[in-house]
Design an enzyme around this catalytic site. Structure first.
Site, short mmCIF file in Angstrom:
data_model
loop_
_atom_site.label_atom_id
_atom_site.label_comp_id
_atom_site.label_asym_id
_atom_site.label_seq_id
_atom_site.Cartn_x
_atom_site.Cartn_y
_atom_site.Cartn_z
N CYS A 71 11.33 2.27 13.05
CA CYS A 71 12.68 2.32 12.50
C CYS A 71 13.05 1.08 11.68
O CYS A 71 13.83 1.16 10.73
CB CYS A 71 13.72 2.48 13.62
SG CYS A 71 13.21 3.62 14.93
N CYS A 122 13.17 0.71 7.74
CA CYS A 122 14.31 1.20 6.95
C CYS A 122 15.64 0.56 7.40
O CYS A 122 16.49 0.26 6.59
CB CYS A 122 14.45 2.71 7.11
SG CYS A 122 13.15 3.64 6.32
N HIS A 123 15.83 0.43 8.73
CA HIS A 123 17.15 0.00 9.21
C HIS A 123 17.24 -1.51 9.43
O HIS A 123 18.33 -2.00 9.74
CB HIS A 123 17.49 0.73 10.52
CG HIS A 123 17.60 2.22 10.35
ND1 HIS A 123 18.68 2.81 9.73
CD2 HIS A 123 16.75 3.22 10.66
CE1 HIS A 123 18.49 4.14 9.70
NE2 HIS A 123 17.33 4.40 10.26
N MET A 181 16.73 10.44 6.77
CA MET A 181 16.33 10.12 8.14
C MET A 181 15.28 11.15 8.60
O MET A 181 15.53 12.36 8.53
CB MET A 181 17.57 10.20 9.04
CG MET A 181 17.27 10.13 10.51
SD MET A 181 16.85 8.46 11.04
CE MET A 181 16.76 8.73 12.82
N HIS A 221 9.70 -4.33 -4.85
CA HIS A 221 8.47 -4.19 -4.06
C HIS A 221 7.31 -4.87 -4.78
O HIS A 221 7.18 -6.07 -4.72
CB HIS A 221 8.20 -2.71 -3.77
CG HIS A 221 7.14 -2.50 -2.75
ND1 HIS A 221 7.29 -2.84 -1.43
CD2 HIS A 221 5.89 -1.98 -2.84
CE1 HIS A 221 6.19 -2.56 -0.75
NE2 HIS A 221 5.32 -2.03 -1.59
N HIS A 281 5.58 3.05 -7.90
CA HIS A 281 4.73 2.18 -7.08
C HIS A 281 3.56 1.73 -7.94
O HIS A 281 2.51 2.39 -8.00
CB HIS A 281 4.23 2.91 -5.84
CG HIS A 281 3.56 1.99 -4.86
ND1 HIS A 281 2.26 1.55 -5.04
CD2 HIS A 281 4.02 1.39 -3.74
CE1 HIS A 281 1.96 0.73 -4.04
NE2 HIS A 281 3.01 0.62 -3.24
FE1 DHE Z 1 0.87 -2.58 0.63
C1 DHE Z 1 0.33 -4.71 -2.05
C2 DHE Z 1 3.89 -4.05 1.17
C3 DHE Z 1 1.57 -0.22 3.00
C4 DHE Z 1 -2.28 -1.34 0.31
N1 DHE Z 1 1.93 -4.07 -0.28
C5 DHE Z 1 1.54 -4.82 -1.38
C6 DHE Z 1 2.57 -5.75 -1.71
C7 DHE Z 1 3.57 -5.58 -0.79
C8 DHE Z 1 3.17 -4.52 0.10
C9 DHE Z 1 4.87 -6.34 -0.69
C10 DHE Z 1 2.53 -6.75 -2.85
C11 DHE Z 1 1.83 -8.00 -2.44
C12 DHE Z 1 1.75 -9.01 -3.56
O1 DHE Z 1 1.42 -8.62 -4.69
O2 DHE Z 1 2.02 -10.19 -3.31
N2 DHE Z 1 2.48 -2.17 1.85
C13 DHE Z 1 3.60 -2.90 1.91
C14 DHE Z 1 4.51 -2.33 2.89
O3 DHE Z 1 5.60 -2.81 3.27
C15 DHE Z 1 3.97 -1.01 3.26
C16 DHE Z 1 4.78 0.03 2.51
C17 DHE Z 1 4.08 -0.61 4.72
C18 DHE Z 1 3.57 -1.59 5.73
O4 DHE Z 1 3.95 -1.46 6.91
O5 DHE Z 1 2.79 -2.48 5.37
C19 DHE Z 1 2.55 -1.12 2.70
N3 DHE Z 1 -0.18 -1.03 1.50
C20 DHE Z 1 0.29 -0.21 2.45
C21 DHE Z 1 -0.72 0.73 2.88
O6 DHE Z 1 -0.59 1.62 3.77
C22 DHE Z 1 -1.92 0.52 2.01
C23 DHE Z 1 -2.11 1.74 1.11
C24 DHE Z 1 -3.23 0.33 2.79
C25 DHE Z 1 -3.30 -0.97 3.56
O7 DHE Z 1 -4.30 -1.66 3.42
O8 DHE Z 1 -2.38 -1.28 4.30
C26 DHE Z 1 -1.47 -0.71 1.22
N4 DHE Z 1 -0.68 -2.94 -0.64
C27 DHE Z 1 -1.90 -2.35 -0.57
C28 DHE Z 1 -2.77 -2.92 -1.58
C29 DHE Z 1 -2.02 -3.88 -2.27
C30 DHE Z 1 -0.70 -3.87 -1.65
C31 DHE Z 1 -4.22 -2.49 -1.84
C32 DHE Z 1 -2.48 -4.76 -3.43
C33 DHE Z 1 -2.56 -3.98 -4.68
C34 DHE Z 1 -2.96 -4.81 -5.85
O9 DHE Z 1 -3.63 -4.25 -6.73
O10 DHE Z 1 -2.61 -5.98 -5.92
#
Ligand code: DHE
Length: 584
Positions: free
Chosen positions: A84, A87-88, A125, A364, A407
């Site tokens: 939760c 989002c919250h 939700m 983001h 995204h």
């Molecule tokens: Fe990410 C980048 C946050 C879920 C793979 N992810 C980022 C960035 C943020 C972020 C803030 C940028 C970082 C930067 O550039 O400094 N990601 C989040 C979350 O909050 C989210 C939605 C949920 C969570 O609980 O983390 C989340 N992300 C994921 C995944 O489920 C992914 C697909 C698989 C994983 O490894 O967790 C994933 N995020 C990635 C990847 C990047 C990324 C591969 C970097 C991409 C790039 O080309 O720079």
């Protein structure tokens, strides 16, 4: 439009759209609510798993408090942080979801809260009960939990950081030149999400050079400007610093920078290469500048403050993407819930100068245009793109991405046959890919507008990718609910983008990986240094086989499937050269 494209668009606009949680004309609110939890956007909300592990106590009782045992309260807090809080908010003061402070929850009352959690709402939700994700007992517990004051996770200041900080190989004991025969610029660092490791893979031989233990559910890798140091950040906010010059690449320092984090970066401006590193955290809401040789924490800045639109105090604005400017000694820091972008000048960190840019809430991820001057980033929950001129240090524009939940990752820069230099982002909530003009001098009429929309495989896309040597734009869709879509990638030919409805070729990457069990998702293309091949992760469950599939960029044919029992849940991939030079 290709046949496949037509098929998926049709599916998207009918049944699949409800599965994606999209608003469809004529669909009832009930249709949408029933399927909300399956939607890519819902799946992509942060799960604060490290916070879920902290021990909490029931805050002081007040008259009329619902009864909870300490173990119920602990279980409910864990569920709340994991499901939760994304989002919250950790403190329940609201983020993309509504606030759940006790003045509101008590006014609503137990039955209302129980039913709301069970059935969800058209506003977003999830229907935790009817989707089967929470049992009746859990929902009863959660309804009581949110009527009590929230527990407050601990802060994490200099003392806590220093306590966790370890330098395994001090700078004086490190080599002064590269001691191995690895072609460092060709290495690819692969996130092994669920084993909390990264694999360093040689870009030519496809051999695993070494596997490193990193932070929990490690998120991204970034490379220092010189290419010598590789930094990783875990979701538990642990930063690892790996020296690629040592005889065998080795973790030389680690530090915990908070309790939940997603971003790390290093200084890249001329004269400041490798001098500093920075990590941004979700909890506590702050970022820390560290010494680039040792990770010693030097300066911590809180991000708490007023939101950009309503100018109300927000107690927990998370740090999302951080990039390093090539034009000034600055880090560019996205602050999600307040919607501000800070340009943090590291030239004199004792007299830290911060330029605060008013952007849009829920910032983001994002990346640079092909010149490295403009930073283009998504305020994804508002469907907006924000452009920062990193040379002048100011906001250029905010505009609609014309799709649902942009995204970009770091985006993709292509030379469009009609519009010149453009930057691309795909969307989580629909199948559109927005091409955005980035050349205010050569193409002033198209700059910072969506010049063309392409239609990919379906919603649930996370990353687009290209390379200056490539004539292709690759678009994944790992969060699409249909296995055929989440296991494939769409490829557009850049030189054909002058056609009215450019067609794409669909690559069946998961099929190529030939994995017998599970439903692996294909995620995040990354080019090799030469720009001749692109690597995709075939991301399966932790206990099932995963793989990396390498595609020849010229022929779009399968070149190699990398399989190894150590490749557990591969997701992000970061080529040393492309990452340090911001080539994408
Ligand atoms: Fe990410 C980048 C946050 C879920 C793979 N992810 C980022 C960035 C943020 C972020 C803030 C940028 C970082 C930067 O550039 O400094 N990601 C989040 C979350 O909050 C989210 C939605 C949920 C969570 O609980 O983390 C989340 N992300 C994921 C995944 O489920 C992914 C697909 C698989 C994983 O490894 O967790 C994933 N995020 C990635 C990847 C990047 C990324 C591969 C970097 C991409 C790039 O080309 O720079």
């Amino acid at each position: 439009m290709t046949l496949q494209n037509a098929k998926w668009r049709k599916a998207l606009l009918s049944g699949a759209a409800a599965a994606l949680g999209l608003a469809v004309t004529g669909a009832s609110a009930q249709d949408k609510t029933d399927n909300h939890a399956d939607g890519p956007s819902a799946q992509y909300e942060p799960s604060l798993t490290t916070l879920g592990e902290i021990q909490v106590e029931i805050p002081g009782r007040k008259p009329g408090d619902p009864v909870m045992t300490p173990s119920e309260f602990q279980e409910a807090a864990t569920l709340y942080f994991e499901r939760c809080a994304g989002c919250h908010g950790v403190l329940r003061k609201g983020a993309t979801g509504k606030p759940l402070t006790t003045d509101i929850t008590r006014e609503n009352g137990y039955e209302y809260l129980r039913d709301f959690i069970t059935y969800g709402s058209p506003a977003g939700m999830p229907n935790w009960g009817t989707s089967g994700e929470m049992s009746e007992d859990q929902i009863d517990m959660m309804a009581r939990y949110i009527m009590l004051d929230p527990p407050e996770p601990p802060e994490f200041g200099l003392a806590e950081m220093k306590k966790s900080w370890e330098v395994f190989v001090p700078p004086a004991d490190r080599p002064t030149e590269k001691m191995n025969d690895l072609e460092i610029d060709k290495l690819i660092s692969v996130t092994l999400r669920d084993s909390g490791q990264v694999a360093l893979i040689d870009g030519d031989s496809y051999e695993i050079v070494k596997i490193f233990d990193t932070g929990y559910a490690v998120h991204i890798s970034r490379i220092s400007a010189s290419g010598r140091y590789l930094f990783t950040i875990g979701r538990d906010a642990k930063v690892n610093m790996i020296d690629l010059w040592m005889e065998e690449p080795t973790t030389v320092a680690t530090i915990d920078t908070g309790l939940e984090a997603r971003s790390v970066e290093t200084s890249k401006f001329e004269g400041w290469e490798d001098k500093y590193a920075i990590a941004g955290t979700y909890w506590p809401p702050q970022y820390v500048i560290m010494d680039g040789d040792t990770l010693e924490p030097l300066k911590i800045k809180s991000t708490r403050g007023m939101t950009v639109d309503t100018q109300e105090y927000h107690p927990e604005p998370r740090v999302a993407a951080i990039v390093a400017s090539h034009y000034r000694p600055e880090f560019i820091v996205n602050i999600k819930e307040t919607g501000k972008i800070q340009l943090v000048n590291y030239a004199d960190i004792d007299n830290l100068k911060i330029t605060e840019i008013e952007a849009e809430r829920f910032l983001h991820d994002g990346g640079f245009d092909s010149t490295g001057r403009y930073f283009i980033t998504a305020a994804n929950a508002r469907n907006k793109m924000v452009v920062i001129d990193t040379r002048e240090g100011k906001l250029v524009d905010i505009f609609d991405s014309q799709g649902e939940t942009p995204h970009p990752g770091r985006g993709a820069n292509i030379d469009h046959p009609v519009y010149g230099p453009v930057w691309a982002t795909s969307h989580l909530g629909d199948d559109t890919i927005a091409l955005i003009g980035t050349d205010p001098e050569g193409h002033p009429d198209q700059a910072w507008t969506v010049v063309q929309q392409l239609y990919g495989l379906g919603g649930g896309s996370l990353f687009v990718k290209t390379h200056p040597e490539s004539d292709h734009l690759y678009v994944d869709a790992p969060l699409n609910p249909l296995a055929e879509v989440s296991g494939a990638v769409a490829v557009f030919r850049v030189s054909d983008l002058d056609q009215e409805e450019p067609e794409y070729t669909e690559l069946p990457i998961a099929e190529w990986a030939d994995i017998p069990e599970g439903q692996p998702r294909v995620v995040q293309g990354e080019f090799n240094k030469q720009g001749t091949e692109i690597w995709f992760s075939v991301w399966n469950a932790k206990d099932k086989e995963s793989a990396i599939v390498v595609v020849d960029d010229k022929t779009l044919e399968l070149k190699k499937v990398i399989k190894d029992e150590r490749l557990i849940t591969p997701t992000g991939k970061f080529n040393v050269y492309n990452t340090r030079k911001d080539v994408y």
